[in-house]
Design a protein around this motif. Structure first.
Motif, PDB file in Angstrom:
ATOM      1  N   ARG A  79       2.159  -5.337  -3.513  1.00  0.00           N
ATOM      2  CA  ARG A  79       2.154  -5.207  -1.820  1.00  0.00           C
ATOM      3  C   ARG A  79       3.454  -5.796  -1.730  1.00  0.00           C
ATOM      4  O   ARG A  79       3.681  -6.950  -2.197  1.00  0.00           O
ATOM      5  CB  ARG A  79       0.878  -5.866  -1.246  1.00  0.00           C
ATOM      6  N   ILE A  80       4.122  -5.258  -0.908  1.00  0.00           N
ATOM      7  CA  ILE A  80       5.468  -5.659  -0.735  1.00  0.00           C
ATOM      8  C   ILE A  80       5.548  -6.960   0.232  1.00  0.00           C
ATOM      9  O   ILE A  80       4.521  -7.270   1.210  1.00  0.00           O
ATOM     10  CB  ILE A  80       6.286  -4.680   0.241  1.00  0.00           C
ATOM     11  N   PRO A  81       6.360  -7.869   0.101  1.00  0.00           N
ATOM     12  CA  PRO A  81       6.227  -9.092   1.156  1.00  0.00           C
ATOM     13  C   PRO A  81       6.678  -8.574   2.458  1.00  0.00           C
ATOM     14  O   PRO A  81       7.140  -7.840   2.536  1.00  0.00           O
ATOM     15  CB  PRO A  81       7.465 -10.043   0.435  1.00  0.00           C
ATOM     16  N   ALA A  82       6.359  -9.514   3.422  1.00  0.00           N
ATOM     17  CA  ALA A  82       6.777  -9.136   4.802  1.00  0.00           C
ATOM     18  C   ALA A  82       8.183  -9.129   5.024  1.00  0.00           C
ATOM     19  O   ALA A  82       8.344  -8.012   5.894  1.00  0.00           O
ATOM     20  CB  ALA A  82       6.159 -10.107   5.791  1.00  0.00           C
ATOM     21  N   ASP A  83       8.952  -9.867   4.485  1.00  0.00           N
ATOM     22  CA  ASP A  83      10.124  -9.598   4.651  1.00  0.00           C
ATOM     23  C   ASP A  83      11.043  -8.318   4.104  1.00  0.00           C
ATOM     24  O   ASP A  83      12.283  -8.057   4.186  1.00  0.00           O
ATOM     25  CB  ASP A  83      11.217 -10.958   4.466  1.00  0.00           C
ATOM     26  N   LYS A 118       3.078   3.521  -2.518  1.00  0.00           N
ATOM     27  CA  LYS A 118       1.666   4.007  -1.855  1.00  0.00           C
ATOM     28  C   LYS A 118       1.661   3.297  -0.486  1.00  0.00           C
ATOM     29  O   LYS A 118       1.836   2.192  -0.226  1.00  0.00           O
ATOM     30  CB  LYS A 118       0.398   3.544  -2.851  1.00  0.00           C
ATOM     31  N   LEU A 119       0.727   4.145   0.268  1.00  0.00           N
ATOM     32  CA  LEU A 119       0.569   3.427   1.766  1.00  0.00           C
ATOM     33  C   LEU A 119      -0.688   3.973   2.019  1.00  0.00           C
ATOM     34  O   LEU A 119      -1.001   5.370   2.373  1.00  0.00           O
ATOM     35  CB  LEU A 119       1.657   3.928   2.696  1.00  0.00           C
ATOM     36  N   GLY A 120      -1.803   3.357   1.986  1.00  0.00           N
ATOM     37  CA  GLY A 120      -3.402   3.866   2.279  1.00  0.00           C
ATOM     38  C   GLY A 120      -3.586   4.861   1.099  1.00  0.00           C
ATOM     39  O   GLY A 120      -3.409   4.613  -0.085  1.00  0.00           O
ATOM     40  N   ASP A 121      -4.063   5.903   1.548  1.00  0.00           N
ATOM     41  CA  ASP A 121      -4.407   7.058   0.430  1.00  0.00           C
ATOM     42  C   ASP A 121      -3.277   7.906   0.028  1.00  0.00           C
ATOM     43  O   ASP A 121      -3.386   8.765  -0.885  1.00  0.00           O
ATOM     44  CB  ASP A 121      -5.434   8.044   1.166  1.00  0.00           C
ATOM     45  N   GLU A 122      -1.952   7.756   0.542  1.00  0.00           N
ATOM     46  CA  GLU A 122      -0.751   8.426   0.486  1.00  0.00           C
ATOM     47  C   GLU A 122      -0.221   7.841  -0.925  1.00  0.00           C
ATOM     48  O   GLU A 122       0.299   6.700  -0.698  1.00  0.00           O
ATOM     49  CB  GLU A 122       0.206   8.557   1.521  1.00  0.00           C
ATOM     50  N   LEU A 140      10.753   1.048   3.875  1.00  0.00           N
ATOM     51  CA  LEU A 140       9.468   0.595   3.358  1.00  0.00           C
ATOM     52  C   LEU A 140       8.576   0.260   4.540  1.00  0.00           C
ATOM     53  O   LEU A 140       9.078  -0.604   5.368  1.00  0.00           O
ATOM     54  CB  LEU A 140       9.424  -0.277   2.378  1.00  0.00           C
ATOM     55  N   LYS A 141       7.216   0.716   4.726  1.00  0.00           N
ATOM     56  CA  LYS A 141       6.402   0.335   5.653  1.00  0.00           C
ATOM     57  C   LYS A 141       5.767  -0.871   5.392  1.00  0.00           C
ATOM     58  O   LYS A 141       5.504  -1.154   4.438  1.00  0.00           O
ATOM     59  CB  LYS A 141       5.577   1.377   5.872  1.00  0.00           C
ATOM     60  N   GLU A 142       5.521  -1.668   6.508  1.00  0.00           N
ATOM     61  CA  GLU A 142       4.567  -2.761   6.287  1.00  0.00           C
ATOM     62  C   GLU A 142       3.329  -2.683   5.635  1.00  0.00           C
ATOM     63  O   GLU A 142       2.693  -1.614   6.075  1.00  0.00           O
ATOM     64  CB  GLU A 142       4.343  -3.423   7.626  1.00  0.00           C
ATOM     65  N   GLY A 143       3.022  -3.569   4.628  1.00  0.00           N
ATOM     66  CA  GLY A 143       1.769  -3.297   3.898  1.00  0.00           C
ATOM     67  C   GLY A 143       1.753  -2.131   2.708  1.00  0.00           C
ATOM     68  O   GLY A 143       0.903  -1.878   2.322  1.00  0.00           O
ATOM     69  N   CYS A 144       2.865  -1.391   2.443  1.00  0.00           N
ATOM     70  CA  CYS A 144       2.969  -0.632   1.456  1.00  0.00           C
ATOM     71  C   CYS A 144       2.751  -1.450   0.120  1.00  0.00           C
ATOM     72  O   CYS A 144       3.314  -2.409  -0.024  1.00  0.00           O
ATOM     73  CB  CYS A 144       4.196   0.367   1.427  1.00  0.00           C
ATOM     74  N   VAL A 145       2.360  -0.450  -0.831  1.00  0.00           N
ATOM     75  CA  VAL A 145       2.434  -0.956  -2.456  1.00  0.00           C
ATOM     76  C   VAL A 145       3.391  -0.423  -3.211  1.00  0.00           C
ATOM     77  O   VAL A 145       3.458   0.940  -3.032  1.00  0.00           O
ATOM     78  CB  VAL A 145       1.030  -0.761  -2.711  1.00  0.00           C
ATOM     79  N   LEU A 146       4.235  -1.120  -3.874  1.00  0.00           N
ATOM     80  CA  LEU A 146       5.040  -0.595  -5.112  1.00  0.00           C
ATOM     81  C   LEU A 146       4.484  -0.264  -6.195  1.00  0.00           C
ATOM     82  O   LEU A 146       3.754  -1.313  -6.613  1.00  0.00           O
ATOM     83  CB  LEU A 146       6.561  -1.257  -4.973  1.00  0.00           C
TER      84      LEU A 146
END
Length: 218
Positions: free
Chosen positions: A154-158, A181-185, A196-202
């Motif tokens: 998960r990406i850091p907040a900054d 990845k963002l949710g199921d997408e 990059l959206k907050e809370g997304c996963v790389l």
């Protein structure tokens, strides 16, 4: 070679899961097992399911296993069946034969009779669970080789509202981001200029030492 068709020989928990996943990915799957209940369970999912004892001479030839791209021998608990099925598949000229082993000795036997790849699912899962439990900062990690892995984090907040190009992840960390990845997408067609959206996963691949450098920053 890009595989298009598979034979899964042995429908225990490992073989059943494998057959289902391959079929759900739209591959042609021939499923073989010696138990009626297993064949009935998988019959509507795979291309063809048949009850057979793979210890019988030439049984795999009669079922057309020679026509598949990959044969997975998943009957490790029965060593006689495992060895016989592996030998038959190799004799039939199947391009890739993957055999499940119970232990190192079993694996060495399978290698000597020609298995192209020997897998130890329980050992691999144990290693993966151990690495995940000790890899603080990563959502998941999957070893590709002794030197390379693929990790989700998960990406850091900054990092939010910044693009990959701005963050210069490849230049700084020498890793390649292969999906966002963002949710199921899941997006694999990544635009390096997209924020990059907050809370997304790389999902990133790279050398273990480089991934560990990323882990220390998140």
């Amino acid at each position: 070679m890009k595989a298009k068709s598979f034979a899964v020989i042995g429908l225990g928990q490992f073989g059943m899961t494998l057959a289902r996943e391959l079929a759900n990915a739209d591959y042609d799957v021939l499923a073989i097992d010696d138990k009626d209940e297993n064949i009935q369970e998988i019959a509507e999912t795979v291309t063809y399911a048949v009850r057979a004892d793979v210890r019988e001479p030439d049984i795999l030839k009669s079922l057309g296993v020679q026509n598949v791209d990959v044969a997975i021998v998943a009957v490790a608990e029965n060593m006689e069946a495992s060895i016989t099925a592996t030998m038959q598949a190799k004799d039939l000229g199947v391009p890739c034969v993957v055999s499940k082993a119970m232990n190192t000795l079993h694996g060495r036997i399978l290698e000597k009779i020609g298995a192209d790849q020997v897998i130890y699912p329980e050992r691999s899962m144990g290693l993966r669970v151990a690495r995940n439990l000790t890899s603080n900062g990563f959502e998941d990690i999957f070893e590709l080789s002794s030197e390379f892995s693929m990790a989700e984090f998960r990406i850091p907040a900054d990092w939010a509202e910044k693009s990959l190009a701005e963050l210069k992840i490849r230049e700084k960390y020498k890793i390649n981001v292969v999906a966002v990845k963002l949710g199921d997408e899941v997006n694999v067609n990544i635009d390096p200029a997209e924020k990059l959206k907050e809370g997304c996963v790389l999902v990133a691949a790279g050398k273990n030492q480089d991934l560990n450098r990323v882990k220390r920053t998140i």
